[in-house]
Design a protein around this motif. Structure first.
Motif, PDB file in Angstrom:
ATOM      1  N   HIS A  84       0.818  -1.224   0.000  1.00  0.00           N
ATOM      2  CA  HIS A  84       0.000   0.000   0.000  1.00  0.00           C
ATOM      3  C   HIS A  84       0.852   1.274   0.000  1.00  0.00           C
ATOM      4  N   PHE A  96      -4.123   6.907   1.368  1.00  0.00           N
ATOM      5  CA  PHE A  96      -4.287   6.840   2.819  1.00  0.00           C
ATOM      6  C   PHE A  96      -3.003   6.410   3.520  1.00  0.00           C
ATOM      7  N   TRP A  97      -2.079   5.796   2.755  1.00  0.00           N
ATOM      8  CA  TRP A  97      -0.866   5.292   3.399  1.00  0.00           C
ATOM      9  C   TRP A  97       0.052   6.425   3.870  1.00  0.00           C
ATOM     10  N   LEU A 101      -8.756   7.333   6.154  1.00  0.00           N
ATOM     11  CA  LEU A 101      -9.084   5.906   6.182  1.00  0.00           C
ATOM     12  C   LEU A 101     -10.582   5.672   6.014  1.00  0.00           C
ATOM     13  N   ALA A 154     -11.236   5.760   2.421  1.00  0.00           N
ATOM     14  CA  ALA A 154     -10.710   4.569   1.742  1.00  0.00           C
ATOM     15  C   ALA A 154     -11.603   3.353   1.967  1.00  0.00           C
ATOM     16  N   MET A 155     -12.347   3.334   3.062  1.00  0.00           N
ATOM     17  CA  MET A 155     -13.242   2.206   3.330  1.00  0.00           C
ATOM     18  C   MET A 155     -14.402   2.149   2.348  1.00  0.00           C
ATOM     19  N   TYR A 203      -8.125  -4.822   6.481  1.00  0.00           N
ATOM     20  CA  TYR A 203      -6.879  -4.145   6.869  1.00  0.00           C
ATOM     21  C   TYR A 203      -7.153  -2.689   7.268  1.00  0.00           C
ATOM     22  N   ILE A 204      -8.012  -2.031   6.512  1.00  0.00           N
ATOM     23  CA  ILE A 204      -8.309  -0.620   6.799  1.00  0.00           C
ATOM     24  C   ILE A 204      -9.117  -0.483   8.085  1.00  0.00           C
ATOM     25  N   LEU A 239      -6.764  -0.492  10.945  1.00  0.00           N
ATOM     26  CA  LEU A 239      -6.071   0.793  11.059  1.00  0.00           C
ATOM     27  C   LEU A 239      -6.980   1.870  11.653  1.00  0.00           C
TER      28      LEU A 239
END
Length: 298
Positions: free
Chosen positions: A65, A70-71, A153, A156-157, A165-166, A169
């Motif tokens: 990622h 978002f990373w 995040l 990004a969801m 994974y998100i 986080l």
């Protein structure tokens, strides 16, 4: 913020050299610092656990990622949290508390349970307070970065990709943000307590304002002296040996005859003629109201 932690020498002085009136405020400040230390211990222990989980997730998804939007927020959050944890806030409070005890004591934890016997130099307390203010600024920036990472995040969801994974986080970022807010409140309270300690050691407590006592005589509002009393006062100060002044028996008696006129109330001397003009007061008769006036209320 500098990573170097170099506090000035404590230059401890015995407790007896401090004014006894200031002992009670110092006791209260040390008790408040102890509460802050216990609060930091719990918060930082939980913060460390969350930070370790974030480190493992970061290295697990770094290669996959690294190009995601978002990373960047995740990497920035990791860097700020690492810096905040490296400050070792608990050690800073411990150093302030230990500065009020003998530095040569072997068992320092046991010494903290007793009464303080020394007090440090005000410059040492000022350095620690400035250090706490820097910690507060860093914690505020960390809180802002965690909030931005949570928003990124959450966006990004919505795509549904790498949802598990998100979600992990998001949970860790939310948890660390809550701990950072609690840490901010504790640092603010500790900074305020160190400010009080600095004022006590510098003896900057405001002194009570002196009471202003009115002095002198109020000559304007005082009643005028009686002429006879003034004569007695002057004659009483003259000794019989001086021939420059006459004795009270040789002084002519002064009498003032006044008559109060009944009509005007003006005091006049006897024998004078006062012309009195009597003015007749005419009363204006009110006119009777007729029927029209009664109707229109005139």
């Amino acid at each position: 913020m500098s990573r170097l932690y170099r506090p000035p020498p404590t230059n401890q002085r015995p407790r007896d050299t401090l004014d006894q009136v200031l002992h009670l405020p110092v006791d209260s400040a040390l008790k408040e610092l102890k509460k802050c230390r216990n609060q930091f211990k719990v918060i930082l222990a939980t913060f460390q656990d969350e930070h370790h989980i974030l480190e493992r997730l970061y290295y697990k998804g770094k290669n996959q990622h690294n190009s995601a939007l978002f990373w960047k927020r995740v990497a920035e959050t990791r860097r700020y949290c690492s810096r905040l944890y490296e400050l070792d806030l608990g050690k800073l409070i411990d150093d302030v508390q230990l500065s009020f005890f003998d530095a040569n004591t072997a068992n320092k934890k046991k010494a903290l349970k007793g009464a303080w016997t020394y007090y440090p130099d005000p410059k040492f307390v000022a350095y620690m307070r400035n250090r706490l203010e820097l910690v507060y600024n860093l914690a505020s920036k960390t809180h802002a970065r965690l909030t931005q990472a949570y928003r990124s995040l959450s966006l990004a969801m919505q795509s549904g990709a790498f949802i598990q994974y998100i979600v992990l986080l998001v949970a860790i970022v939310s948890r660390m943000d809550i701990l950072t807010v609690e840490l901010l409140a504790g640092v603010q309270q500790a900074s305020f307590t160190l400010r009080q300690l600095y004022d006590i050691l510098e003896k900057l407590a405001p002194l009570p304002s002196p009471e202003i006592v009115p002095q002198g005589l109020d000559i304007i509002n005082s009643a005028p002296l009686d002429p006879s009393a003034l004569d007695c006062l002057v004659l009483g100060m003259i000794t019989p040996e001086t021939n420059a002044f006459r004795t009270p028996n040789s002084l002519p008696s002064v009498t003032h005859k006044f008559s109060l006129h009944r009509d005007q109330g003006i005091p006049t001397q006897a024998g004078e003629v006062v012309d009195i003009i009597k003015r007749k007061r005419t009363r204006t008769k009110t006119k009777k109201k007729d029927e029209i006036d009664d109707i229109f209320s005139f």
